[in-house]
Motif scaffolding. Structure first.
Motif, PDB file in Angstrom:
ATOM      1  N   GLU A  85       0.865  -1.040  -0.180  1.00  0.00           N
ATOM      2  CA  GLU A  85      -0.069  -0.119  -0.141  1.00  0.00           C
ATOM      3  C   GLU A  85       1.005   1.098  -0.160  1.00  0.00           C
ATOM      4  O   GLU A  85       0.827   2.371  -0.458  1.00  0.00           O
ATOM      5  CB  GLU A  85      -1.289   0.072   1.007  1.00  0.00           C
ATOM      6  N   SER A  95      -5.304 -10.465  -4.306  1.00  0.00           N
ATOM      7  CA  SER A  95      -5.147  -8.561  -3.347  1.00  0.00           C
ATOM      8  C   SER A  95      -4.143  -8.278  -3.767  1.00  0.00           C
ATOM      9  O   SER A  95      -2.969  -7.110  -3.722  1.00  0.00           O
ATOM     10  CB  SER A  95      -5.368  -8.764  -2.264  1.00  0.00           C
ATOM     11  N   ARG A 134      -9.742  -3.195   5.319  1.00  0.00           N
ATOM     12  CA  ARG A 134     -11.307  -4.124   5.864  1.00  0.00           C
ATOM     13  C   ARG A 134     -12.036  -4.161   7.093  1.00  0.00           C
ATOM     14  O   ARG A 134     -12.967  -4.694   7.123  1.00  0.00           O
ATOM     15  CB  ARG A 134     -11.531  -5.226   4.386  1.00  0.00           C
ATOM     16  N   THR A 186     -14.118  -8.801   4.120  1.00  0.00           N
ATOM     17  CA  THR A 186     -13.381  -8.847   2.707  1.00  0.00           C
ATOM     18  C   THR A 186     -14.117 -10.193   2.315  1.00  0.00           C
ATOM     19  O   THR A 186     -14.391 -11.095   2.766  1.00  0.00           O
ATOM     20  CB  THR A 186     -12.561  -9.201   3.151  1.00  0.00           C
ATOM     21  N   ASN A 220      -6.740  -3.567   2.393  1.00  0.00           N
ATOM     22  CA  ASN A 220      -7.679  -2.248   2.167  1.00  0.00           C
ATOM     23  C   ASN A 220      -8.255  -3.182   0.497  1.00  0.00           C
ATOM     24  O   ASN A 220      -8.736  -2.551   0.004  1.00  0.00           O
ATOM     25  CB  ASN A 220      -6.866  -1.117   1.648  1.00  0.00           C
ATOM     26  N   ASN A 221      -8.581  -4.747   0.179  1.00  0.00           N
ATOM     27  CA  ASN A 221      -9.731  -5.078  -0.515  1.00  0.00           C
ATOM     28  C   ASN A 221     -10.432  -5.685  -0.512  1.00  0.00           C
ATOM     29  O   ASN A 221     -10.437  -6.213   0.608  1.00  0.00           O
ATOM     30  CB  ASN A 221      -8.034  -6.362  -1.755  1.00  0.00           C
ATOM     31  N   SER A 222     -11.191  -5.570  -1.004  1.00  0.00           N
ATOM     32  CA  SER A 222     -12.594  -5.363  -0.959  1.00  0.00           C
ATOM     33  C   SER A 222     -13.251  -7.216  -1.512  1.00  0.00           C
ATOM     34  O   SER A 222     -13.624  -8.078  -0.404  1.00  0.00           O
ATOM     35  CB  SER A 222     -13.672  -4.828  -2.320  1.00  0.00           C
ATOM     36  N   VAL A 228     -10.336 -10.311  -2.301  1.00  0.00           N
ATOM     37  CA  VAL A 228      -9.149 -11.750  -2.385  1.00  0.00           C
ATOM     38  C   VAL A 228      -9.266 -13.259  -2.474  1.00  0.00           C
ATOM     39  O   VAL A 228     -10.502 -13.561  -2.419  1.00  0.00           O
ATOM     40  CB  VAL A 228      -8.212 -10.971  -0.505  1.00  0.00           C
TER      41      VAL A 228
END
Length: 1036
Positions: free
Chosen positions: A351, A385, A428, A432, A496-498, A500
């Motif tokens: 990130e 992700s 998240r 997730t 922070n990925n919606s 994975v």
């Protein structure tokens, strides 16, 4: 629209369609892409309603100058429309929409993948089918199939496997064998909503019970793929099969079949098509051969920075090397440079880099490592992700170097254990989704519930677990499973990925548990049981398990006996899983002869509870009128104890037909398998082979008097290929005659029903059938009511419409002998149609048409509903062992049908309850098309009400009998749901997130905050936490 998404995720299609129809009515002049997308998603679940789908998709509007539009969604919808036209052999319309698609794509940046697919689509549509004898096609296919088996084609590493849509294959088989395709039963219960849409678009509601026989058209591989415009195309011809991505959730058998090279090329040479190819590969550890259906999707950015910041994706087989990725990128970018691939050490480093990258800040070092070019893709621990760096060397020097991290221990590096992450503002926090890797919803649902088991998740993400890794345990996975699970939890809670991917965890599990390898649908509870057992063994603190003697309980109390068994268990099993999730059963067996009592106290990780006996069964039937009215397809919700008599009452009330004028029949391949008596219950009907048909008739078969005869007749078409065998075209029709009637009465009764079909085509064939001067309008007015009227009407024809055969011999209508001379209660007659009625005429007579009919009361819940307490009582109920399951009594020295009782002696801190919704049937094997499936189980869809707050105290023996001080009150925190039937079911999950104090609805990639109402008939596995548990401290 948010509500519609939630309804679809829970497979509440009728409610979602009702809401979407109201939205569409308001948008009809300017329909929104999202509305059409959701409606099409629902309708495409069915093999029916194709005309309706076409009408809806045709209203798609898309302005190429419009900003912020979803190009991929638009392309996939138009591709759906083109596929529907191809399925109906309407190639011209398919070509027209392909041209529109191409024009639109030409205005899009990064349009190479789109134009590539359109070019292949145009080539497929332009192909001219070759004329090859149908019998020869079928014989060649069978010969090549046999050759594949003999040469063990699918056990050869590196050979290509081709995916052919099941839909196309069944149409081809129907075409070359001249047999109709039986449409499968569908239980969507949305007939009223469909009718509203059909009225809105002025679409006929007539359906076919079986499809017409037509040429299958090109092998349309586009039915199996989804469009992703970010995909980089490999220009190397042999690697072109990596230039498309399969749709999510497609399954072998129901969506596609696999064939070898020779079969596919044979088909393609005749019909043309777009090939979907995958490779047969060998698993590196198990050496098992399998088709690599779902190549890995690799997301990356290029360094030096491209002019416009852009995330790219490529695909690679799991057996490819990193070196192959380097070669592929050189081909794509038309370079010959040195390339290296970087993978970040953790998500926080990724990130941080992305933020700098977007701001185009200078960087020299990255917290990442260069991937060894000799390792295989499947050996890289990464998820969807992960963002890779593809660094291209220009000149002498590389642009970036690795930050040296000497602090990390050698053991952690070896096990690929990342550092403990930190909760960030955009983390998240467990909300997730998990990507579906091909029928992995069973895994995703279980993982989401386990993820919200914060006691275990805290232990894993804090790296506390690695101090207890038992890499020497022969019953474990050498710590690999625990490590992969911990890394997945870290990205689900701190990334922070919606959504994975759990690919690495699945790969590890597949290696050690081959039943979960590949992409077939599995049981979520079985997966959960394996995962917990595997984690337990990986984290077992007992390094050398001692041998323990078998325990024989004599005069000990339950308290003493349970302690002995528990101490024996603890000698060999000590882990976080054992501390949190293991309880203890009490099992009691009593010999019926000597009354010896045997008691054991065994551990459990989940309680498997039976559902009481009355179960809801969804039953579909076809009602066939005798007067020529269009047959009805009716869906009924019934309980297993209801019978055919009850079904008759329902139909009588809805259709205004007397019950004693209905015959209940099970048909298979047009032939009668069973004549059902009114006392037969629904469970019996469901377990026996065949589709249920209910015929209107003069008198029910089982109530015929001695002077009556029952007649079944079958419309047949004598073809050149059938020689002397008549081809049965459709399901039978029925009527009743008196024994004194003659053969001409059989002709008359058949004509009464046949005329309703003949009227539909009489105008086209009038010159060939009717004498000159016959008034067509008058002929079509009605059906002859008497034998005399029939004799007069039949004189209007210049040819014989049909011949009747009984047991292969013709029936002479001039024969005056009474039909009682046949000396049978049932006459089975073949009605061989005049050859004037060709294939198109037979189809236009609509022998197979039907329409959906909704009985209002079926929307009500007419079934037994139970509580979780009912299931707990049923679990503890005493039972007698059945034959084949006897117990050996060592006092009597024989196997006996003992009395058995299972009870809960102690319950764990975290209680997992498995509702036994799947139970064994009759081990019958059924088939649909060319595919076979086991009928050995059925699903119980009965509603089980389960509380948010569960008082287990009355069911725990240690509490009831032995003054246990623990309070066994529990709070619900997770539900693993199974929607649908056995073959095409889908798993979702609802879980309480203790970090944000909200319920979350998980459906593969989707994770949404939801209401607290999580109770439904789909509940399969329940997760409870004892109220004395410590509070969640994740991320604090």
């Amino acid at each position: 629209m948010e509500e519609c998404y939630k309804l679809i995720e829970r497979q509440m299609y009728a409610e979602a369609l009702r809401n979407l129809t109201q939205i569409l009515k308001k948008e009809i002049k300017n329909p929104q892409l999202e509305t059409i997308f959701l409606i099409q998603h629902i309708l495409s679940q069915s093999q029916r309603y194709k005309n309706l789908q076409i009408k809806i998709l045709e209203i798609i509007k898309q302005d190429e100058n419009e900003e912020d539009i979803d190009d991929d969604k638009y392309f996939n919808l138009v591709l759906d429309l083109i596929n529907l036209y191809i399925d109906q052999n309407n190639i011209q319309q398919a070509k027209s929409w392909s041209r529109q698609l191409k024009k639109y794509a030409q205005g899009i940046k990064y349009n190479e993948p789109l134009l590539y697919l359109i070019e292949n689509l145009d080539n497929m549509l332009a192909y001219k089918q070759k004329s090859v004898d149908l019998k020869e096609q079928f014989e060649t296919y069978e010969r090549l199939s046999e050759l594949e088996k003999k040469t063990k084609y699918f056990e050869q590493d590196g050979m290509p496997a081709y995916l052919i849509p099941t839909r196309w294959f069944n149409k081809w088989k129907s075409y070359v064998t001249d047999t109709s395709i039986e449409l499968p039963n569908e239980n969507f219960n949305m007939e009223k909503e469909i009718e509203v849409l059909e009225n809105l678009f002025n679409v006929s509601s007539d359906l076919d019970i079986e499809e017409q026989i037509t040429a299958p058209g090109p092998i349309n591989g586009f039915q199996l793929i989804q469009i992703q415009s970010a995909l980089d195309l490999d220009p190397f011809g042999p690697k072109s099969y990596t230039n498309y991505i399969l749709k999510d959730n497609i399954r072998e058998g129901s969506d596609f079949i696999l064939v070898g090279h020779k079969i596919f090329e044979y088909f393609k040479n005749i019909y043309g098509g777009f090939e979907i190819k995958r490779l047969i590969v060998e698993h590196s550890q198990t050496h098992q051969k399998y088709v690599d259906l779902v190549p890995r999707i690799i997301q990356f950015i290029i360094l030096p920075i491209e002019e416009k910041f852009r995330w790219r994706i490529i695909t690679a087989n799991s057996s490819d090397l990193v070196l192959d990725l380097c070669k592929k990128m050189n081909r794509i970018l038309k370079l010959n440079n040195e390339i290296r691939w970087w993978k970040f050490n953790d998500f926080q480093s990724q990130e941080d880099f992305i933020q700098k990258f977007k701001r185009r800040e200078l960087y020299k070092q990255v917290s990442a490592k260069v991937l060894d070019k000799t390792i295989m893709i499947e050996e890289i621990n990464f998820t969807s992700s992960d963002l890779f760096i593809c660094e291209i060397r220009y000149g002498r020097d590389w642009q970036i170097s690795e930050i040296d991290k000497k602090k990390q221990s050698t053991f952690k590096k070896k096990m690929n254990i990342s550092d403990v992450p930190k909760i960030m503002n955009d983390s998240r926090k467990g909300v997730t989704g998990l990507q579906n890797l091909g029928n992995t919803c069973f895994m995703n649902a279980a993982l989401q519930c386990l993820s919200n088991t914060y006691e275990l998740t805290e232990y894993m993400v804090s790296n506390e677990f690695y101090q207890h890794l038992n890499c020497e345990n022969p019953l474990g996975t050498k710590g690999v499973l625990a490590t992969a699970y911990a890394e997945l939890m870290k990205i689900m809670w701190y990334g922070n990925n919606s959504a994975v991917s759990a690919y690495d965890l699945k790969r590890v599990i597949g290696k050690f548990a081959p039943q979960f390898y590949g992409y077939g649908q599995q049981d979520s509870h079985e997966f959960l049981s394996y995962l917990l057992d595997g984690l337990h063994e990986d984290l077992n603190k007992v390094l050398n398990k001692p041998f323990v003697n078998e325990i024989e309980i004599t005069n000990e109390t339950d308290f003493e006996a349970s302690r002995i068994f528990w101490n024996n268990y603890i000698l060999r099993n000590q882990s976080k899983i054992q501390q949190l999730m293991v309880g203890q059963y009490k099992s009691t067996l009593i010999c019926p002869n000597c009354h010896r009592v045997s008691k054991t106290f065994d551990p459990y990780m989940s309680l498997s509870l039976p559902i009481p006996s009355y179960t809801l069964i969804q039953l579909s039937l076809y009602f066939i009128y005798q007067n020529g009215k269009i047959p009805l397809k009716i869906q009924l919700n019934l309980t297993s104890d209801q019978d055919a008599n009850f079904i008759g009452q329902e139909l009588s009330q809805a259709l205004n037909i007397e019950q004693d004028q209905m015959n209940f029949i099970l048909l298979k391949d047009h032939l009668i398998r069973e004549r059902i008596k009114k006392k037969q219950n629904v469970k019996w009907i469901q377990e026996h082979e065949g589709q249920l048909f209910v015929f209107q008739i003069e008198k029910e078969f089982h109530q015929l008097s001695d002077d009556q005869i029952h007649v079944d007749f079958y419309y047949c078409n004598k073809t050149d290929r059938s020689n002397y065998n008549e081809q049965i075209l459709t399901f039978p029709r029925q009527f009743v005659l008196e024994k004194k009637n003659k053969i001409i009465d059989i002709y008359f009764k058949i004509y009464q029903q046949f005329k309703h079909h003949l009227i539909l085509i009489i105008q086209e064939l009038a010159d060939q059938l009717l004498n000159e001067g016959v008034n067509l309008e008058e002929y079509c007015q009605g059906v002859p009511e008497t034998l005399e009227e029939f004799i007069e009407e039949i004189k209007l024809f210049k040819v014989e419409l049909y011949k009747l055969l009984y047991r292969g011999k013709p029936l002479d209508y001039l024969n005056q002998d009474p039909i009682e001379n046949f000396n049978t209660k049932i006459l089975s007659i073949n009605v061989v149609l005049n050859p004037i009625f060709g294939r198109s005429e037979i189809y236009n007579m609509k022998f197979q048409r039907c329409k959906d009919f909704n009985i209002e009361q079926n929307r009500q819940l007419r079934k037994g509903e139970y509580t979780l307490e009912d299931c707990l009582r049923s679990f503890a109920k005493e039972e007698t062992l059945g034959k084949g399951n006897e117990w050996y009594c060592n006092k009597c020295k024989q196997h006996v049908q003992a009395t058995k009782q299972m009870e809960i002696y102690r319950a764990p801190q975290l209680l997992i309850i498995h509702l036994k919704r799947f139970r064994s049937g009759n081990n019958r094997i059924s088939n649909y098309g060319g595919f076979f499936y086991s009928g050995a189980s059925q699903k119980i869809t009965t509603m089980v009400h389960f509380p948010k707050n569960l008082n287990l105290n009355p069911f725990v023996l240690s509490k009831v009998n032995d003054n246990d001080s623990i309070d066994y009150h529990y709070e619900l925190y997770g539900v693993d749901n199974h929607f649908g039937g056995l073959g095409g079911g889908h798993y979702t999950a609802c879980a309480y997130n203790s970090l944000i104090n909200k319920w979350v609805d998980y459906n593969d990639s989707s994770a949404r905050i939801t209401s607290t109402d999580v109770e439904s008939e789909a509940a399969y596995v329940l997760f409870y936490r004892r109220i004395d548990s410590q509070k969640c401290s994740l991320g604090r």
